[in-house]
Design a protein around this motif. Structure first.
Motif, short mmCIF file in Angstrom:
data_model
loop_
_atom_site.label_atom_id
_atom_site.label_comp_id
_atom_site.label_asym_id
_atom_site.label_seq_id
_atom_site.Cartn_x
_atom_site.Cartn_y
_atom_site.Cartn_z
N SER A 24 -5.86 -11.26 2.10
CA SER A 24 -6.09 -10.63 1.22
C SER A 24 -7.21 -9.80 1.50
O SER A 24 -7.14 -9.39 -0.26
CB SER A 24 -6.37 -11.73 -0.35
N ARG A 25 -8.15 -10.11 1.95
CA ARG A 25 -8.92 -8.94 2.40
C ARG A 25 -9.06 -7.92 2.67
O ARG A 25 -7.54 -7.66 3.56
CB ARG A 25 -9.97 -9.10 3.42
N PRO A 26 -9.12 -6.18 1.85
CA PRO A 26 -8.92 -5.04 2.13
C PRO A 26 -8.49 -4.95 3.94
O PRO A 26 -9.68 -5.17 4.09
CB PRO A 26 -9.65 -4.08 1.45
N ALA B 271 -4.60 1.65 8.79
CA ALA B 271 -4.38 0.22 9.11
C ALA B 271 -3.01 -1.02 8.35
O ALA B 271 -2.68 -0.76 7.52
CB ALA B 271 -5.73 -1.60 8.61
N VAL B 272 -2.17 -1.40 9.03
CA VAL B 272 -1.60 -2.61 9.15
C VAL B 272 -1.38 -4.00 8.79
O VAL B 272 -2.48 -4.35 8.91
CB VAL B 272 0.39 -2.24 10.28
N SER B 273 -1.20 -3.62 7.53
CA SER B 273 -1.82 -6.01 6.88
C SER B 273 -1.26 -6.30 7.64
O SER B 273 -1.55 -7.27 7.85
CB SER B 273 -1.37 -5.29 5.71
N ASP B 274 0.57 -6.93 7.88
CA ASP B 274 0.95 -7.19 8.94
C ASP B 274 0.19 -7.12 10.35
O ASP B 274 0.75 -6.69 10.42
CB ASP B 274 2.77 -7.93 7.97
N LEU B 275 -0.29 -8.57 10.98
CA LEU B 275 -0.36 -8.69 12.00
C LEU B 275 0.44 -8.55 12.72
O LEU B 275 0.55 -8.18 14.13
CB LEU B 275 -1.28 -10.02 12.27
#
Length: 458
Positions: free
Chosen positions: A54-56, A62-66
């Motif tokens: 949940s961190r920005p 940036a892609v949120s899904d690693l």
């Protein structure tokens, strides 16, 4: 606050006081690493609950899904063991969908080229090595180690000028592995190269691992760094109570220290031999230090109260496919020789069996994680361990987004921002005007690979 992200706190119930003194757990700061990479993490007065990711994001793009983040190509990566690249033979390697041909010429040096002939795109790995030249199996176009075409046997004078050649990769041979630099070749010389002095030490012996694992490379980093998964290895290690002593994190690294306390149960004999307990298998705690220093990972085992590691592991996880859902894990397990001459030689088969069993269990788990991601189409992972949240930030911030069209796009490695591909195409901009091309390579071409540690035991 560092690079737009807050330092992850340790929840109150994440780790009981391992020293039994009732004091809050403080993560050690590494005073030997000054500068922006250094900060410490401490237990706050109250936990801060939140969703796993949940961190920005640190960057707007940036892609949120690693699992949709590709590994950065601007590093040295092993793509083969040295023994598989035999003299006067080719070897087909791969990095994130880029097919690479390795060949060892008459001089003994290893060369790395794009594995496609500039003529009809037939894999050069199907070709023939003649001296230090690689000849395509189809129309016999010949290539030097710098990728330049040296001969087109049937080319008549006055014919349309042929392409200059194919992309070549900076290549180094060390520690019984062949490394290539798949990114911008201008960065290769200054890029950090793994430094493993124990590999050449007479007081140590190294076991080499090379295995394909069907998962995104990030699952591998998480598996090794999060030592709370020892329940998975209960049939091999017995019952282990891991206690997190502390960790620190920076823009390019995360390092954690655990105390491994045996808690009973049957243990594989190879486990005791590896940790220097001897054939008697006497249990005693160990301090395990694991570090992800992008893009590599290391582990050190030091007996409690000791100064020197009884073994250390260096690992790299190299994506094979463009989607980066499969990686090839290369590992170098360096073991200190005991005082009794020949004891390690006798124990070697048992240690190998133990490590293979542990790796097989880890592979089962991480491949199951990848299958869950594939089935759901995104990451539904609910992570609660602050250490792993910080690790994900490091992998995400240092990686590159995968192109959405990796399965069918034109970029062989599926990377965004293909500056390294622009550099590779520069080699094909020029032309040659004769059937046998003898012009010297330009200044960007490497003089030859550095050979280290050839013939060391696996």
């Amino acid at each position: 606050m560092e690079h737009g992200r807050a330092v992850s706190p340790l929840p109150h119930d994440a780790n009981p006081h391992p020293e039994g003194k009732g004091a809050p757990l403080m993560t050690e700061a590494r005073h030997d690493r000054p500068g922006p990479d250094q900060h410490s993490v401490s237990r706050p007065e109250a936990p801060v609950p939140r969703h796993a990711d949940s961190r920005p994001a640190a960057r707007p793009d940036a892609v949120s899904d690693l699992r949709r983040v590709g590994i950065s190509p601007d590093h040295w990566y092993p793509v083969a063991t040295s023994r598989k690249v035999r003299r006067n033979r080719t070897f087909a390697a791969v990095f994130a969908g880029e097919r690479i041909v390795l060949y060892r010429g008459r001089s003994g040096a290893v060369h790395a080229l794009e594995d496609r002939c500039a003529h009809r795109q037939v894999p050069l790995s199907m070709g023939v090595v003649e001296g230090d030249v690689l000849r395509c199996c189809y129309h016999a176009w010949a290539y030097r180690g710098d990728g330049r075409i040296s001969q087109i046997p049937y080319l008549p004078k006055g014919c349309e000028r042929p392409p200059r050649g194919v992309r070549s990769y900076p290549v180094r041979e060390a520690y019984g592995l062949v490394f290539v630099f798949p990114g911008d070749p201008a960065l290769a010389e200054d890029a950090p190269f793994p430094f493993l002095p124990e590999y050449h030490s007479a007081a140590h012996r190294t076991m080499t691992f090379s295995r394909t694992v069907r998962c995104h490379y990030s699952f591998m980093h998480e598996n090794l760094l999060d030592m709370n998964h020892q329940f998975l290895h209960r049939s091999v290690l017995g019952r282990i109570r891991p206690e997190l002593l502390g960790y620190d994190a920076g823009p390019r690294h995360v390092e954690a220290r655990y105390l491994f306390v045996p808690a009973g149960g049957r243990k594989d004999r190879g486990a005791g031999l590896l940790s220097a307990e001897g054939f008697g298998g006497a249990d005693r705690p160990d301090v395990i230090t694991i570090r992800t220093e992008y893009p590599y990972q290391t582990l050190r085992d030091v007996p409690e109260g000791g100064d020197l590691p009884v073994f250390s592991l260096w690992a790299a996880y190299v994506p094979e496919d463009a989607e980066q859902r499969v990686n090839h894990a290369y590992g170098l397990l360096t073991i200190a020789k005991p005082a009794v001459p020949g004891a390690l030689h006798l124990a070697w088969p048992l240690i190998r069996r133990f490590t293979e069993r542990v790796f097989a269990q880890d592979r089962t788990a991480v491949e199951a994680e990848q299958r869950a991601w594939d089935e759901q189409g995104e990451d539904h992972n609910h992570e609660v361990f602050p250490l792993i949240l910080d690790l994900r930030d490091v992998l995400r911030d240092n990686g590159v987004p995968l192109r959405p069209e990796t399965a069918s796009g034109c970029a062989p490695c599926g990377m965004a921002g293909p500056a390294h591909h622009t550099a590779s195409l520069a080699g094909g901009a020029g032309t040659t005007g004769s059937a046998d091309v003898t012009e010297p390579a330009g200044p960007a071409q490497a003089a030859g690979p550095a050979v280290e540690g050839a013939g060391m035991p696996e």
